[in-house]
Design an enzyme around this catalytic site. Structure first.
Site, PDB file in Angstrom:
ATOM      1  N   HIS A 114       0.792  -1.236   0.000  1.00 35.32           N
ATOM      2  CA  HIS A 114       0.000   0.000   0.000  1.00 35.32           C
ATOM      3  C   HIS A 114       0.825   1.288   0.000  1.00 35.32           C
ATOM      4  CE1 HIS A 114      -3.373  -2.623   1.120  1.00 35.32           C
ATOM      5  NE2 HIS A 114      -2.604  -3.114   2.066  1.00 35.32           N
TER       6      HIS A 114
HETATM    7  C1  BDR Z   1      -2.708   0.679   5.448  1.00 35.22           C
HETATM    8  O1  BDR Z   1      -2.898   0.176   6.754  1.00 35.22           O
HETATM    9  C2  BDR Z   1      -1.677  -0.207   7.326  1.00 35.22           C
HETATM   10  O2  BDR Z   1      -1.789  -1.439   7.957  1.00 35.22           O
HETATM   11  C3  BDR Z   1      -0.664  -0.198   6.214  1.00 35.22           C
HETATM   12  O3  BDR Z   1       0.607   0.174   6.676  1.00 35.22           O
HETATM   13  C4  BDR Z   1      -1.224   0.803   5.237  1.00 35.22           C
HETATM   14  O4  BDR Z   1      -0.806   2.106   5.564  1.00 35.22           O
HETATM   15  C5  BDR Z   1      -3.404  -0.254   4.471  1.00 35.22           C
HETATM   16  O5  BDR Z   1      -4.745  -0.331   4.766  1.00 35.22           O
END
Ligand code: BDR
Ligand code: CA
Length: 324
Positions: free
Chosen positions: A253
């Site tokens: 992400h």
């Molecule tokens: C986001 O949530 C976190 O767990 C990850 O680092 C990312 O920023 C994805 O949903």
């Protein structure tokens, strides 16, 4: 209305503050940013509680500086809990230490003196108008606290690029909500209401930019410390999402935000009206993007909906190869 492609005419590196809760994918994002000095001038890293507690996200950010060979970048610790809601973490995804797949240690590099919120107030308050970009890789608590105390600092901000939200395909922490927004929806609302220019890279996008065996081999073939860290982290991190969503690979992400800043032409999206739901109930933390403009309300975010997955992994490979 088709999605519009995004281009940049860059004269100088983007002045950047990275606000983050490392976090496996945050760590990949930080290394990608550190490996891209021609495009990104990293002023500071500010940390927030999110994937794990603040002490661990702050240590992991300093580890990223060590592994990226960028111990010159100051790291300021910020908010230890969200604005209103009870704290929520994601250790089942990122590991108890927040970095699945690697062994952590206490880095030699200390935290910088002072709090991240005060750093944001001072830095944005003193900045030229619309000169500083923020990459928001976790809950938006630090920026919200800064904007609540000193709303006028918004004018120092050029763009706030958020990894957060989910519209078309549902959430990853509840059926409707994405983790970063769910972990502090009130903060996301404050930032949204501040009038700053906002760009959202949501799960709609990041769940299309997936690892594959070939892409992991491509990274492993670099054979330096940074690429080894990334491969070890990803091999552990992607398993959960591949199992839960039945996807052929895992998303990275937060690295998408940095890729967007370095190479926006890999992405396309549309300006839309966005609402964050902070009411208690089944849709707590949901982002509602008016993709078709049916409400006829003014657009308040750029919603990035498409990206070039191979382009992202090629960029990551090319840049990690520049590190040690
Ligand atoms: C986001 O949530 C976190 O767990 C990850 O680092 C990312 O920023 C994805 O949903
Ligand atoms: Ca994160």
């Amino acid at each position: 209305m088709p999605a519009t492609s995004i281009t940049s005419l860059r004269a100088a590196p983007c002045e950047l503050i990275i606000d983050t809760d490392p976090g496996a994918d945050d760590l990949v994002a930080l290394l990608l940013a550190m490996a891209s000095p021609d495009e990104l001038s990293i002023r500071a890293i500010t940390t927030v509680a999110g994937n794990v507690h603040l002490a661990k996200t702050s240590r992991n950010a300093r580890l990223a500086c060590e592994w990226g060979g960028r111990e010159d970048i100051p790291v300021y610790a910020g908010a230890a809990r969200p604005l209103v809601r009870a704290p929520v973490h994601a250790a089942e995804l990122h590991g108890e230490e927040g970095l699945s797949g690697v062994t952590v240690h206490e880095p030699a590099k200390p935290l910088s003196q002072g709090n991240a919120v005060q750093y944001l107030i001072d830095t944005l308050g003193a900045a030229e108008p619309h000169s500083i970009t923020l990459a928001m890789l976790g809950p938006q608590t630090n920026l919200a606290l800064a904007l609540i105390q000193r709303p006028e600092i918004a004018k120092g901000i050029k763009d706030v690029v958020v990894m957060g939200g989910a519209h078309f395909n549902g959430g990853n922490i509840t059926p409707t909500a994405e983790f970063n927004i769910y972990a502090d929806p009130h903060a996301a609302e404050v930032v949204l209401a501040s009038g700053v220019r906002l760009t959202y890279l949501s799960l709609d996008l990041t769940h299309t930019l997936l690892t594959s065996d070939a892409r992991l081999r491509q990274l492993a073939a670099i054979h330096n410390r940074a690429s080894q860290v990334v491969v070890d982290i990803l091999n552990a991190y992607i398993k959960h999402d591949m199992d839960v969503y039945g996807m052929p690979g895992g998303p990275v992400h937060d690295a998408s935000v940095i890729a967007y800043l370095v190479k926006p032409e890999l992405f396309s999206g549309r300006r839309v009206h966005l609402v964050v739901d902070s009411r208690e109930g089944a849709t707590f933390g949901q982002t509602i993007a008016d993709w078709y403009g049916v409400l006829k309300r003014p657009a308040n975010v750029m919603w990035v909906s498409q990206g070039d997955a191979q382009g992202l992994f090629d960029l990551l490979s090319e840049r990690l190869a520049r590190l040690r």
